[in-house]
Design an enzyme around this catalytic site. Sequence first.
Site, PDB file in Angstrom:
ATOM      1  N   CYS A   1     -38.105 -14.227  52.489  1.00 45.22           N
ATOM      2  CA  CYS A   1     -37.842 -12.884  51.981  1.00 45.22           C
ATOM      3  C   CYS A   1     -37.823 -11.900  53.147  1.00 45.22           C
ATOM      4  O   CYS A   1     -38.489 -12.099  54.157  1.00 45.22           O
ATOM      5  CB  CYS A   1     -38.864 -12.424  50.957  1.00 45.22           C
ATOM      6  SG  CYS A   1     -39.132 -13.536  49.604  1.00 45.22           S
TER       7      CYS A   1
ATOM      8  N   ARG B   1     -33.298 -14.520  55.565  1.00 48.40           N
ATOM      9  CA  ARG B   1     -34.633 -14.895  55.083  1.00 48.40           C
ATOM     10  C   ARG B   1     -34.643 -15.200  53.584  1.00 48.40           C
ATOM     11  O   ARG B   1     -35.654 -15.607  53.038  1.00 48.40           O
ATOM     12  CB  ARG B   1     -35.617 -13.759  55.367  1.00 48.40           C
ATOM     13  CG  ARG B   1     -35.786 -13.462  56.836  1.00 48.40           C
ATOM     14  CD  ARG B   1     -36.713 -12.304  57.034  1.00 48.40           C
ATOM     15  NE  ARG B   1     -38.077 -12.708  56.816  1.00 48.40           N
ATOM     16  CZ  ARG B   1     -38.965 -12.902  57.776  1.00 48.40           C
ATOM     17  NH1 ARG B   1     -38.623 -12.737  59.023  1.00 48.40           N
ATOM     18  NH2 ARG B   1     -40.199 -13.252  57.496  1.00 48.40           N
TER      19      ARG B   1
ATOM     20  N   TRP C   1     -36.244 -14.731  48.436  1.00 44.32           N
ATOM     21  CA  TRP C   1     -36.099 -16.193  48.308  1.00 44.32           C
ATOM     22  C   TRP C   1     -37.192 -16.594  47.330  1.00 44.32           C
ATOM     23  O   TRP C   1     -38.387 -16.505  47.641  1.00 44.32           O
ATOM     24  CB  TRP C   1     -36.285 -16.864  49.668  1.00 44.32           C
ATOM     25  CG  TRP C   1     -36.106 -18.351  49.631  1.00 44.32           C
ATOM     26  CD1 TRP C   1     -34.934 -19.024  49.755  1.00 44.32           C
ATOM     27  CD2 TRP C   1     -37.126 -19.348  49.479  1.00 44.32           C
ATOM     28  NE1 TRP C   1     -35.161 -20.376  49.679  1.00 44.32           N
ATOM     29  CE2 TRP C   1     -36.498 -20.605  49.510  1.00 44.32           C
ATOM     30  CE3 TRP C   1     -38.502 -19.298  49.311  1.00 44.32           C
ATOM     31  CZ2 TRP C   1     -37.200 -21.795  49.381  1.00 44.32           C
ATOM     32  CZ3 TRP C   1     -39.204 -20.488  49.183  1.00 44.32           C
ATOM     33  CH2 TRP C   1     -38.539 -21.720  49.226  1.00 44.32           C
TER      34      TRP C   1
ATOM     35  N   ASN D   1     -43.687 -10.030  50.900  1.00 46.20           N
ATOM     36  CA  ASN D   1     -43.360 -11.365  51.427  1.00 46.20           C
ATOM     37  C   ASN D   1     -44.641 -12.170  51.407  1.00 46.20           C
ATOM     38  O   ASN D   1     -45.701 -11.643  51.743  1.00 46.20           O
ATOM     39  CB  ASN D   1     -42.910 -11.286  52.888  1.00 46.20           C
ATOM     40  CG  ASN D   1     -41.496 -10.793  53.018  1.00 46.20           C
ATOM     41  OD1 ASN D   1     -40.828 -10.569  52.031  1.00 46.20           O
ATOM     42  ND2 ASN D   1     -41.065 -10.614  54.247  1.00 46.20           N
ATOM     43  N   GLY D   2     -44.537 -13.454  51.104  1.00 45.08           N
ATOM     44  CA  GLY D   2     -45.736 -14.302  51.099  1.00 45.08           C
ATOM     45  C   GLY D   2     -46.028 -14.767  49.692  1.00 45.08           C
ATOM     46  O   GLY D   2     -45.194 -14.655  48.785  1.00 45.08           O
TER      47      GLY D   2
ATOM     48  N   GLU E   1     -30.908 -35.606  62.548  1.00 40.88           N
ATOM     49  CA  GLU E   1     -30.386 -34.242  62.507  1.00 40.88           C
ATOM     50  C   GLU E   1     -29.000 -34.207  61.854  1.00 40.88           C
ATOM     51  O   GLU E   1     -28.697 -33.303  61.066  1.00 40.88           O
ATOM     52  CB  GLU E   1     -30.360 -33.683  63.938  1.00 40.88           C
ATOM     53  CG  GLU E   1     -29.735 -32.312  64.115  1.00 40.88           C
ATOM     54  CD  GLU E   1     -30.372 -31.198  63.301  1.00 40.88           C
ATOM     55  OE1 GLU E   1     -31.455 -31.391  62.726  1.00 40.88           O
ATOM     56  OE2 GLU E   1     -29.755 -30.123  63.225  1.00 40.88           O
TER      57      GLU E   1
ATOM     58  N   LYS F   1     -28.086 -32.017  58.543  1.00 43.11           N
ATOM     59  CA  LYS F   1     -26.984 -31.035  58.473  1.00 43.11           C
ATOM     60  C   LYS F   1     -26.130 -31.299  57.238  1.00 43.11           C
ATOM     61  O   LYS F   1     -25.779 -30.374  56.521  1.00 43.11           O
ATOM     62  CB  LYS F   1     -26.080 -31.117  59.708  1.00 43.11           C
ATOM     63  CG  LYS F   1     -26.585 -30.560  60.998  1.00 43.11           C
ATOM     64  CD  LYS F   1     -26.759 -29.072  61.039  1.00 43.11           C
ATOM     65  CE  LYS F   1     -28.070 -28.648  60.480  1.00 43.11           C
ATOM     66  NZ  LYS F   1     -29.196 -28.511  61.315  1.00 43.11           N
TER      67      LYS F   1
ATOM     68  N   GLU G   1     -28.008 -30.369  53.927  1.00 43.17           N
ATOM     69  CA  GLU G   1     -28.214 -28.926  53.750  1.00 43.17           C
ATOM     70  C   GLU G   1     -26.992 -28.200  53.232  1.00 43.17           C
ATOM     71  O   GLU G   1     -27.096 -27.344  52.370  1.00 43.17           O
ATOM     72  CB  GLU G   1     -28.560 -28.280  55.097  1.00 43.17           C
ATOM     73  CG  GLU G   1     -29.959 -28.465  55.536  1.00 43.17           C
ATOM     74  CD  GLU G   1     -30.210 -27.644  56.783  1.00 43.17           C
ATOM     75  OE1 GLU G   1     -31.035 -26.728  56.740  1.00 43.17           O
ATOM     76  OE2 GLU G   1     -29.581 -27.922  57.823  1.00 43.17           O
TER      77      GLU G   1
ATOM     78  N   HIS H   1     -34.067 -53.396  57.301  1.00 43.02           N
ATOM     79  CA  HIS H   1     -35.367 -53.541  56.636  1.00 43.02           C
ATOM     80  C   HIS H   1     -35.413 -52.782  55.306  1.00 43.02           C
ATOM     81  O   HIS H   1     -36.487 -52.416  54.853  1.00 43.02           O
ATOM     82  CB  HIS H   1     -36.498 -53.064  57.562  1.00 43.02           C
ATOM     83  CG  HIS H   1     -36.615 -53.893  58.796  1.00 43.02           C
ATOM     84  ND1 HIS H   1     -37.192 -55.142  58.802  1.00 43.02           N
ATOM     85  CD2 HIS H   1     -36.174 -53.681  60.064  1.00 43.02           C
ATOM     86  CE1 HIS H   1     -37.120 -55.656  60.023  1.00 43.02           C
ATOM     87  NE2 HIS H   1     -36.507 -54.786  60.804  1.00 43.02           N
TER      88      HIS H   1
ATOM     89  N   LYS I   1     -33.131 -19.091  55.971  1.00 41.17           N
ATOM     90  CA  LYS I   1     -33.120 -19.363  57.404  1.00 41.17           C
ATOM     91  C   LYS I   1     -34.520 -19.502  57.963  1.00 41.17           C
ATOM     92  O   LYS I   1     -34.771 -20.314  58.839  1.00 41.17           O
ATOM     93  CB  LYS I   1     -32.361 -18.234  58.101  1.00 41.17           C
ATOM     94  CG  LYS I   1     -32.180 -18.406  59.584  1.00 41.17           C
ATOM     95  CD  LYS I   1     -31.141 -19.449  59.885  1.00 41.17           C
ATOM     96  CE  LYS I   1     -30.987 -19.703  61.373  1.00 41.17           C
ATOM     97  NZ  LYS I   1     -30.462 -21.062  61.606  1.00 41.17           N
TER      98      LYS I   1
HETATM   99  O1  M6R Z   1     -36.976 -21.385  62.654  1.00 43.42           O
HETATM  100  P1  M6R Z   1     -37.497 -22.765  62.757  1.00 43.42           P
HETATM  101  O2  M6R Z   1     -36.866 -23.550  63.858  1.00 43.42           O
HETATM  102  O3  M6R Z   1     -38.985 -22.839  62.854  1.00 43.42           O
HETATM  103  O4  M6R Z   1     -37.088 -23.457  61.404  1.00 43.42           O
HETATM  104  C1  M6R Z   1     -37.495 -24.756  61.091  1.00 43.42           C
HETATM  105  C2  M6R Z   1     -36.704 -25.300  59.925  1.00 43.42           C
HETATM  106  O5  M6R Z   1     -36.949 -24.534  58.774  1.00 43.42           O
HETATM  107  C3  M6R Z   1     -35.205 -25.284  60.211  1.00 43.42           C
HETATM  108  O6  M6R Z   1     -34.902 -26.006  61.364  1.00 43.42           O
HETATM  109  C4  M6R Z   1     -34.426 -25.868  59.029  1.00 43.42           C
HETATM  110  O7  M6R Z   1     -34.669 -27.237  58.903  1.00 43.42           O
HETATM  111  C5  M6R Z   1     -32.943 -25.563  59.223  1.00 43.42           C
HETATM  112  N1  M6R Z   1     -32.378 -25.101  58.014  1.00 43.42           N
HETATM  113  C6  M6R Z   1     -32.194 -26.712  59.733  1.00 43.42           C
HETATM  114  O8  M6R Z   1     -30.824 -26.530  59.775  1.00 43.42           O
END
Ligand code: M6R
Length: 611
Positions: free
Chosen positions: A2, A27, A74, A100-101, A483, A487, A490, A506, A606
Site C-alpha cells: 500500500c 505498492r 494492496w 499501511n501494515g 528466476e 517471471k 508472475e 527424481h 512491487k
Molecule cells: O524489493 P525486493 O527485492 O525486496 O522484493 C523481493 C520480492 O518481493 C520481489 O523480488 C518479487 O519476487 C518480484 N515480484 C519478483 O519479480
Amino acid sequence: MCGIVAYKGHKNCHPILLSGLKRLEYRGYDSAGIACINSNDKLVVTKRKGKVSELKSALSNSEIYNLGIAHTRWATHGKPNQLNAHPHLDQSKKIALVHNGIIENYDPIKKFLLSKKIKFKSETDTEVLVQLIGYFYNNGKMNFEQSVRAALQRVDGAFGIVILNTDYPDMMIAARKGSPLVLGIKENEFFIASDISPIVKYTKDIIYLKDSEMAVINKKSFKIKSVDKDISLPKNIEKIDFKIDDYDKGKYKYFMHKEIHEQINTIPNTINGRIKNESVLLQGLSDYWNIIESAEKIYITACGTSWHAGLIGKNFIERFANIPVHVEYASEFRYNHALIDSKTIVIAISQSGETADTLAAIRKANNHGALTIGICNIAGSSVSRETKCGVYTRCGHEVGVASTKAFTSQIVVLYLLALKLAESRKTISKESLKRHLDYKKSVNKIKSIFKQENDIKKIAKKYKKANDFLYLGRGLNFPVALEGALKLKEISYIHAEGYPAAEMKHGPIALIDKDMPSVFIAPKDKTYEKIISNIQEIKSRKGKIIVITDSKNDKVLKELANDLIVVPKTNHYAFAIFASIVLQLLAYHIALDKNLNVDQPRNLAKSVSVE
Ligand code: M6R
C-alpha cells in the site's frame, strides 16, 4: 504494501496527492482513495476500486483543498473493493485515516468496539484502528493527539498511518511502527509518504520517522513525538540528494519491456567506477572492510527474485573467496535458529529496500551483533538505512512488478563483492582476477541478445497455451532457472517450476508429456554433457524442449531442441545474465500474447511491506 501520500500547505492538494499515488502505485493497485478537509471543515472522501486513474476520473475539481491524505491499496483484510478502500472514517465521520501494515489484534478490538455500539462499514483491520481513535476521542475526554496515542498503544502489528480530524482543520498526525513513513518539509508545507518518491520533487528536507515516532503537524510548525509517551523527540532533518527518475514508458508499451531493454545501460552503470587498476572498489563497504574480509561465515537473506540473486552470490563467494555462504529466505531467517554472531556477515538483498521480511531479518542480524550489508536499489530506503553498510545496484527506478534489471544488477554487485573478497583474502591470482574483471566487455554483448527478440516472440506464441513449464539448469544456472520460472508465473499465470537439471528425474519427470515444455539453460561448460543426457530423457518422453545456450552451430542441440536460442559466447558468469534476459523476454512475450497487464499482474505488488 500500500502507498500513502499526504499534504498540508497552501497549494491545492489533489494534483500533489494524485501524482504521489501514481508514483506509489507499485505498492498496490487494487483500489485508491483521497480524503480532504474543505473550507467548511468537512471531510470530502472519494474512493474507487481499481487503479489511481479510476480515482482521478471520479474526483470533482469544484473545490480546492489544502489538507489531504491519500492511499493506494494492496488488500490484506477484506476484498479489494470501494468499501474496503482507504481512507477509513470513524463513526462520527470526523476522523479519517490511511494505513499501511496490519493490525494483528483487530479482532478483540473490533469485538470491544461492537460492544460499545460502534458500527463498521468495511471488513478491514484499518477501520478498527480509526474507530478506536474515534472511540477515545469522542468518549475519553482526550484531545486528537492523545486519542491517537491511546489507540496506537493498544494495537499489535505494523502501522504507517496519517490521520485527519475535522475538529483540527490545521492538523495532520502521522505515526509509524514497522511500516516506513517519510516527512518532507518545505516552508509552510508538509508532505508525508510511504517512501520519498512522491516527495523529492517538492523538497530535499526529509525526516525518516523511526519506529514508535509520531509527526504532529499543526498550522505552520511540527513536532516529532513518541507514540509511547507525550514527549518531544529530536528532529533529525536530512538533506537528500536524489533525482526523480524518469517515470515514462518511452516507446515501450510496458515498463517491464523498457526495463528489460534498459539492461544494456543498467549493467554497465552498476559496474562503472567500481573497477580501478584491476581491483574492485566498493566504497560503501570501506569502513567495515577489515571485518568483512575476515568473515568466517556469510548469510545472504532476501525474498523472491532477490533471493535468486542471493543463490548466485553464494556460488560466486564460495567459488572465489572460499567463505561458506548460507542463503535463506528472509521470511524463514527471521524465525529460524540462525547461528549468527559478531563474526557473521549478513547480506540483505532488496530492490525496493522496503520488504518487511528482509527488514525483519536485518533487525535480527543487527541484534545478534552480525555486520549487516545491504544490496539495494533505492537510496534512502529502510534497507539502506538499517544495514551497517552497503552497495547500491544503481539501476534506476524499477516500475514493473516483475523484477528484471534489478536482478541482473544484483548479480553484478555480488560478482564484484566476491572478487573483492577473493582479492583481499588472496584466494585468487592476479591474472585470474584480471580476467574476471574483463566482465564488462562480455556484458557489452548484451545488445546482441535483443537482436533475437523476434525469435523469442515466435517461441512465446508457440507455447503460450501450455499449462505448465519446467525450467532446468545446473550450478549457477539453477537459480537462473528458478528466476525464469518465477517471471513466467508472475506475469503469465502459467504454472512453472525451476529445478536443478539432474534433479528432474527424481520426481518432476513424471509431469512430462507432449504438452509440457521444458526450458534448459545449457551453456557449453563442464556440465554440458550431463545436461544433454537430461534433455534426452525429456525428449524420449515426448516433452517439448527449449534450449538457451552459448554453443554456436551445435549439431547435437539443434537435433534435440524444438527451439534454440544461442547467446554470444562469454565467460561462464556473464552467461547467467544473458540467459536471464532471454527468460525475461520469453515471459514478457508470453504474457503479452495472452493480453495480460504485464506491469501490474493480479494479486501482486512491487514492494511487499507486510509480513
Ligand atoms: O524489493 P525486493 O527485492 O525486496 O522484493 C523481493 C520480492 O518481493 C520481489 O523480488 C518479487 O519476487 C518480484 N515480484 C519478483 O519479480
